[in-house]
Motif scaffolding. Structure first.
Motif, short mmCIF file in Angstrom:
data_model
loop_
_atom_site.label_atom_id
_atom_site.label_comp_id
_atom_site.label_asym_id
_atom_site.label_seq_id
_atom_site.Cartn_x
_atom_site.Cartn_y
_atom_site.Cartn_z
N ARG A 230 0.56 -1.30 -0.08
CA ARG A 230 -0.35 -0.27 -0.14
C ARG A 230 1.16 1.12 0.09
N ILE A 231 1.65 1.53 -0.81
CA ILE A 231 2.81 2.38 -0.87
C ILE A 231 2.85 2.64 -1.98
N VAL A 232 1.89 4.25 -2.40
CA VAL A 232 1.13 4.35 -3.41
C VAL A 232 1.60 5.74 -3.99
N THR A 233 2.38 6.61 -3.51
CA THR A 233 2.59 7.54 -3.28
C THR A 233 4.24 8.03 -4.75
N ARG A 234 4.84 7.02 -4.28
CA ARG A 234 5.61 7.07 -5.91
C ARG A 234 5.85 7.81 -7.10
N LEU A 235 4.30 7.88 -7.68
CA LEU A 235 4.44 8.51 -8.97
C LEU A 235 2.30 8.83 -8.35
N ALA A 236 2.21 10.56 -9.35
CA ALA A 236 0.86 11.19 -8.83
C ALA A 236 -0.52 10.40 -9.76
N GLY A 237 -1.42 10.36 -8.88
CA GLY A 237 -2.09 9.59 -9.29
C GLY A 237 -3.44 9.42 -8.14
N LYS A 238 -4.53 8.90 -8.61
CA LYS A 238 -5.52 8.58 -8.15
C LYS A 238 -5.02 8.02 -6.74
N ALA A 239 -4.72 6.94 -6.08
CA ALA A 239 -4.25 6.23 -5.31
C ALA A 239 -3.60 7.33 -3.94
N ALA A 240 -2.65 7.90 -4.90
CA ALA A 240 -1.56 8.44 -4.22
C ALA A 240 -2.62 10.22 -3.57
N THR A 241 -3.78 10.88 -4.06
CA THR A 241 -4.25 11.62 -4.11
C THR A 241 -3.97 11.64 -2.47
N PRO A 242 -5.22 11.23 -1.30
CA PRO A 242 -4.97 11.91 0.22
C PRO A 242 -3.45 11.75 0.89
N PHE A 243 -2.85 11.04 0.34
CA PHE A 243 -1.55 10.56 1.49
C PHE A 243 -0.67 12.60 0.57
N ALA B 98 6.64 9.62 2.69
CA ALA B 98 8.89 10.06 2.69
C ALA B 98 8.62 10.41 0.66
N LEU B 99 7.56 8.73 0.50
CA LEU B 99 7.90 9.03 -1.47
C LEU B 99 6.78 10.22 -1.62
N GLY B 100 5.81 10.59 -0.93
CA GLY B 100 5.19 12.13 -1.44
C GLY B 100 5.86 12.99 -1.51
N LEU B 101 6.37 13.15 -0.80
CA LEU B 101 7.77 14.83 0.08
C LEU B 101 8.96 14.51 -1.36
N GLY B 102 9.41 13.03 -1.32
CA GLY B 102 10.43 12.71 -2.56
C GLY B 102 10.17 13.94 -4.18
N ARG B 103 8.82 13.68 -4.14
CA ARG B 103 7.92 13.97 -5.74
C ARG B 103 8.59 16.05 -5.90
N GLN B 104 8.21 16.18 -4.49
CA GLN B 104 9.40 17.36 -4.32
C GLN B 104 10.27 17.93 -4.67
#
Length: 272
Positions: free
Chosen positions: A60-73, A111-117
């Motif tokens: 359930r690590i879904v934030t490496r790429l932007a998308g619907k699954a990553a939106t809440p995080f 952490a991975l969501g921040l990595g996209r910044q």
């Protein structure tokens, strides 16, 4: 469920009205437009690692790429970052009242969501030393354990791994038998201070144990600027949440609460 939701609303109101605790750290340094070459070189010197997207999704690590699954995080990332910047905070502890609430999943996704910044540098430290799981989430075993970094036996640059260009991850190799001894020590405090001074991260995320199962989180919270509670809607009891909240607010600032596994009933919302 109603009691837990009421407690979340109360915590949100308290957080809005709550000023920084006496003696808490505040970073008043000006934000620099240019990162020194030496800092960039230190980040590049960290050993890189990669993990398959399929394996991340299984955990359930879904934030490496932007998308619907990553939106809440991503929403959580933005709210967290803005509030931490507003208060001059860099160190975020993530914990829960009881295990299996999703705190490590939240920490890794953040952490991975921040990595996209691309203009941000983030460090994730797996401090759930009795039951570490980040290495299985990332399908990677570090050359040394994070406990060796906290005791000063191994330098951070020899232990931490780099995901992409701007996310460093410090993980455990195996469970520690006496984590409180490590987390409560001045050596651990000195190690965290040195990591922050050397790598100048914008955010440091500490994945801590659940508050009510042992004293490990209590031992370490003094090193955090703020904390995020992850509660699970279908299992976290009202009394557990309240006790966890009180424990955290005695030692640091409560940033917010994530209500995990909440199932919204569309039928009831249509009829109301």
């Amino acid at each position: 469920m109603e009691k837990l939701q009421a407690a979340l609303d109360k915590a949100r109101k308290s957080r809005t009205e709550h000023s920084a605790l006496p003696g808490r750290r505040h970073d008043t340094r000006e934000v620099k437009a240019d990162v020194p070459d030496t800092v960039l070189a230190r980040w590049q010197a960290l050993t890189p690692f990669e993990v398959q997207e399929k394996h991340l999704v299984q955990h359930r690590i879904v934030t490496r790429l932007a998308g619907k699954a990553a939106t809440p995080f991503d929403i959580l990332r933005t709210k967290t970052l803005l509030q931490m910047r507003q208060n001059g905070w860099k160190r975020l502890a993530i914990t829960s009242p009881m295990p299996n609430s999703g705190k490590t999943t939240t920490a890794c996704n953040l952490a991975l969501g921040l990595g996209r910044q691309r203009d941000l540098r983030s460090i994730l430290l797996d401090l759930d030393l009795r039951d570490p799981s980040a290495q299985s989430f990332f399908e990677t075993t570090p050359p040394h354990g994070i406990g060796e970094v906290l005791t000063g036996a191994v330098p951070f640059e020899k232990q931490a791994l780099r995901y992409g260009d701007n996310v460093a991850v410090s993980m455990a190799q195996k469970a520690e038998t006496d984590p409180t001894r490590i987390l409560l020590s001045e050596d651990a405090t000195a190690a965290i201070d040195e990591i922050e001074a050397t790598y100048e991260p914008d955010v440091m995320i500490f994945d801590l144990p659940s508050v009510l199962v042992n004293d490990d989180t209590r031992a370490f919270l003094k090193n955090a600027d703020c904390a995020l509670i992850v509660a699970r809607a279908d299992t976290t009891q009202y009394e557990q949440f309240q006790t966890c909240r009180r424990e955290i607010e005695q030692q640091t600032n409560l940033l917010g609460v994530v209500l995990n596994a909440y199932r919204h009933d569309k039928r009831s919302s249509r009829s109301s």
